[in-house]
Motif scaffolding. Structure first.
Motif, PDB file in Angstrom:
ATOM      1  N   SER A  29       0.527  -1.575  -0.054  1.00  0.00           N
ATOM      2  CA  SER A  29       0.084   0.107   0.157  1.00  0.00           C
ATOM      3  C   SER A  29       1.020   1.419   0.197  1.00  0.00           C
ATOM      4  N   SER A  30       1.740   1.517   0.434  1.00  0.00           N
ATOM      5  CA  SER A  30       2.876   2.439   0.782  1.00  0.00           C
ATOM      6  C   SER A  30       3.808   2.094  -0.793  1.00  0.00           C
ATOM      7  N   GLY A  31       3.697   1.282  -1.424  1.00  0.00           N
ATOM      8  CA  GLY A  31       4.360   0.877  -2.473  1.00  0.00           C
ATOM      9  C   GLY A  31       3.425   2.379  -3.458  1.00  0.00           C
ATOM     10  N   ARG A  32       2.321   2.060  -3.278  1.00  0.00           N
ATOM     11  CA  ARG A  32       1.210   2.427  -3.874  1.00  0.00           C
ATOM     12  C   ARG A  32       1.135   3.605  -3.969  1.00  0.00           C
ATOM     13  N   ALA A  33       1.149   4.303  -2.771  1.00  0.00           N
ATOM     14  CA  ALA A  33       1.195   5.823  -2.680  1.00  0.00           C
ATOM     15  C   ALA A  33       2.212   6.424  -3.499  1.00  0.00           C
ATOM     16  N   GLY A  34       3.028   5.732  -3.927  1.00  0.00           N
ATOM     17  CA  GLY A  34       4.026   6.610  -3.955  1.00  0.00           C
ATOM     18  C   GLY A  34       3.556   7.073  -5.792  1.00  0.00           C
ATOM     19  N   LEU A  35       3.284   5.724  -6.195  1.00  0.00           N
ATOM     20  CA  LEU A  35       2.628   5.697  -7.809  1.00  0.00           C
ATOM     21  C   LEU A  35       2.335   7.468  -8.550  1.00  0.00           C
ATOM     22  N   ASP A  36       1.403   8.309  -7.145  1.00  0.00           N
ATOM     23  CA  ASP A  36       0.870   9.498  -7.074  1.00  0.00           C
ATOM     24  C   ASP A  36       2.003  10.721  -7.254  1.00  0.00           C
ATOM     25  N   LEU A  37       3.123  10.339  -7.004  1.00  0.00           N
ATOM     26  CA  LEU A  37       3.890  10.874  -6.955  1.00  0.00           C
ATOM     27  C   LEU A  37       4.629  10.929  -8.222  1.00  0.00           C
ATOM     28  N   ALA A  38       4.075   9.815  -9.089  1.00  0.00           N
ATOM     29  CA  ALA A  38       5.761   9.258 -10.026  1.00  0.00           C
ATOM     30  C   ALA A  38       5.678  10.033 -10.947  1.00  0.00           C
ATOM     31  N   GLU A  39       6.572  10.460 -11.651  1.00  0.00           N
ATOM     32  CA  GLU A  39       7.168  11.782 -12.527  1.00  0.00           C
ATOM     33  C   GLU A  39       7.190  10.513 -14.439  1.00  0.00           C
ATOM     34  N   GLU A  40       7.318  11.073 -15.601  1.00  0.00           N
ATOM     35  CA  GLU A  40       7.334  10.631 -16.510  1.00  0.00           C
ATOM     36  C   GLU A  40       9.072  10.478 -17.073  1.00  0.00           C
ATOM     37  N   VAL A  41       9.795   9.994 -17.447  1.00  0.00           N
ATOM     38  CA  VAL A  41      11.056   9.565 -18.173  1.00  0.00           C
ATOM     39  C   VAL A  41      10.854   9.106 -19.149  1.00  0.00           C
ATOM     40  N   VAL A  42      11.678   9.267 -20.485  1.00  0.00           N
ATOM     41  CA  VAL A  42      11.374   9.768 -22.065  1.00  0.00           C
ATOM     42  C   VAL A  42      12.527   8.887 -21.907  1.00  0.00           C
ATOM     43  N   GLN A  82       7.727   2.884 -27.855  1.00  0.00           N
ATOM     44  CA  GLN A  82       7.202   2.993 -29.441  1.00  0.00           C
ATOM     45  C   GLN A  82       8.344   2.530 -29.776  1.00  0.00           C
ATOM     46  N   PHE A  83       8.130   2.041 -31.043  1.00  0.00           N
ATOM     47  CA  PHE A  83       8.890   1.228 -32.003  1.00  0.00           C
ATOM     48  C   PHE A  83       9.635   2.343 -33.098  1.00  0.00           C
ATOM     49  N   HIS A  84      10.430   2.436 -33.675  1.00  0.00           N
ATOM     50  CA  HIS A  84      10.919   3.629 -34.531  1.00  0.00           C
ATOM     51  C   HIS A  84      11.138   2.600 -36.000  1.00  0.00           C
ATOM     52  N   PRO A  85      11.442   2.888 -36.929  1.00  0.00           N
ATOM     53  CA  PRO A  85      11.463   2.764 -38.646  1.00  0.00           C
ATOM     54  C   PRO A  85      13.325   1.887 -38.496  1.00  0.00           C
ATOM     55  N   ASP A  86      13.829   2.717 -37.797  1.00  0.00           N
ATOM     56  CA  ASP A  86      15.710   2.432 -38.066  1.00  0.00           C
ATOM     57  C   ASP A  86      15.997   1.286 -36.619  1.00  0.00           C
ATOM     58  N   GLY A  87      14.773   0.980 -36.199  1.00  0.00           N
ATOM     59  CA  GLY A  87      15.067  -0.258 -34.922  1.00  0.00           C
ATOM     60  C   GLY A  87      15.406   0.225 -33.304  1.00  0.00           C
ATOM     61  N   SER A  88      15.288   1.247 -33.469  1.00  0.00           N
ATOM     62  CA  SER A  88      14.997   1.996 -32.128  1.00  0.00           C
ATOM     63  C   SER A  88      13.946   2.064 -31.831  1.00  0.00           C
ATOM     64  N   MET A  89      14.244   2.350 -30.672  1.00  0.00           N
ATOM     65  CA  MET A  89      13.026   2.563 -29.147  1.00  0.00           C
ATOM     66  C   MET A  89      12.216   3.610 -28.219  1.00  0.00           C
ATOM     67  N   THR A  90      11.682   4.340 -28.498  1.00  0.00           N
ATOM     68  CA  THR A  90      11.198   4.734 -26.854  1.00  0.00           C
ATOM     69  C   THR A  90      10.234   5.153 -25.854  1.00  0.00           C
ATOM     70  N   MET A  91      10.978   4.574 -25.028  1.00  0.00           N
ATOM     71  CA  MET A  91      10.561   4.629 -23.548  1.00  0.00           C
ATOM     72  C   MET A  91       9.710   5.423 -22.862  1.00  0.00           C
ATOM     73  N   ARG A  92       8.667   5.722 -21.760  1.00  0.00           N
ATOM     74  CA  ARG A  92       8.298   6.388 -20.972  1.00  0.00           C
ATOM     75  C   ARG A  92       8.043   5.628 -19.764  1.00  0.00           C
ATOM     76  N   ILE A  93       8.853   6.129 -19.793  1.00  0.00           N
ATOM     77  CA  ILE A  93       9.011   5.265 -17.754  1.00  0.00           C
ATOM     78  C   ILE A  93       8.558   5.946 -16.513  1.00  0.00           C
ATOM     79  N   SER A  94       7.313   5.466 -15.717  1.00  0.00           N
ATOM     80  CA  SER A  94       7.068   6.394 -14.979  1.00  0.00           C
ATOM     81  C   SER A  94       7.676   5.586 -13.043  1.00  0.00           C
ATOM     82  N   VAL A  95       9.022   7.173 -13.166  1.00  0.00           N
ATOM     83  CA  VAL A  95       8.827   7.137 -11.956  1.00  0.00           C
ATOM     84  C   VAL A  95       8.769   7.666 -10.806  1.00  0.00           C
TER      85      VAL A  95
END
Length: 304
Positions: free
Chosen positions: A211-224, A245-258
């Motif tokens: 439950s304490s871990g879930r509370a921290g999700l409300d304060l998460a920020e997005e890292v790209v 999100q995958f790109h034609p050149d084989g790379s990928m963009t990730m959006r991580i909530s931290v």
């Protein structure tokens, strides 16, 4: 004790074609005569025990005698056996092994396992898990040194409440007397764990770590993060649940909530471990932090 022994013998007879009185006597630390009396008692209770004579003789259950399988399906039994086998190995738990033997009597014969569980303990002190489990059961305070996320080393007195295995690591949740609040500690960062002789009573206001871990999700920020083709596998291993999100050149963009990425040293370490295969795009302040980390690392390798 006798009743437990009788029940265990019944399950062993159900799980083995033939088992000798000598083997049973050795396992239960009683005389063969006691085993013979136990077999008589089992027969009197209505179990069809058969005696086999000869060099490889012993006792077994009559062919065709099976336990009722209506309570659990074969899939349920196989899954329970797999999990219990892992726990039995980690904690060297004889009672878990006894439960496995009982479950095997209602499982399908010669069924190939389709599930495997590896509760990795390589990152912990070999004695830590058994000591903590015993302390939780006996409600005993434990003392250890702990290295926190800021690399600070402190001594903690903790009332352990629960063990967790998550994200590939073991954790213990309990009341930290040093900080006077409920905390979760990663076992790989614990040093010199010592069970004390002091006992405690669980507080009715005990909080659950989840439950304490879930509370921290409300304060998460997005890292790209933009990940190059050479680091895709490592990035997916570490951040599989991120938006991808995958790109034609084989790379990928990730959006991580931290939660608080500017102070999350664990995140810095993982991103830097990708080397040139990953670039932080947002937030800009995190880019600056990683730049500074790289500069400090390079200084270690400058020619003096």
């Amino acid at each position: 004790m006798k009743l437990e022994r009788l029940i265990s013998i019944i399950y062993k007879l159900l799980n083995n074609e033939v088992i000798s009185a000598t083997m049973l006597a050795d396992e239960f630390q009683v005389s063969p005569r006691t085993i013979y009396r136990d077999i008589d008692a089992i027969c009197a209770a209505g179990f069809p025990v058969v005696s086999y004579q000869g060099y490889k003789g012993g006792f077994g259950m009559m062919d065709g005698f099976k336990m009722d399988k209506s309570l659990l399906g074969s899939y349920d039994v196989a899954s329970l056996i797999t999990v219990l086998s892992s726990l039995s190995t980690v904690f060297e738990d004889e009672r878990a092994q006894g439960t496995i033997e009982r479950l095997q009597t209602i499982g399908e014969e010669h069924e190939t396992p389709i599930l495997a569980v590896d509760l990795d303990t390589r990152r912990t002190d070999p004695d830590a898990l058994p000591h903590l489990r015993a302390a939780i059961k006996e409600r005993m305070v434990v003392r250890f040194e702990y290295i926190n996320a800021n690399n600070e080393r402190t001594t903690r007195d903790v009332e352990p409440m629960k063990l967790h295995f998550k994200f590939g690591n073991w954790y213990v949740h309990g009341f930290c007397r040093t900080r006077q609040e409920y905390r979760e500690f990663r076992l790989s960062r614990m040093l010199n764990l010592t069970p004390t002789q002091e006992t405690f009573q669980p507080n009715s206001e005990s909080k659950d770590a989840a439950s304490s871990g879930r509370a921290g999700l409300d304060l998460a920020e997005e890292v790209v993060v933009r990940v190059g083709p050479e680091a895709l596998a490592d990035a997916l291993d570490e951040f599989h649940q991120a938006d991808k999100q995958f790109h034609p050149d084989g790379s990928m963009t990730m959006r991580i909530s931290v939660y608080r990425p500017l102070t999350a040293r664990w995140l810095w370490s993982k991103l830097l471990s990708f080397g040139s295969g990953a670039e932080v795009l947002e937030p800009p302040a995190l880019r600056d932090i990683l730049k500074e980390q790289l500069k400090n690392t390079l200084k270690l390798y400058e020619v003096v």
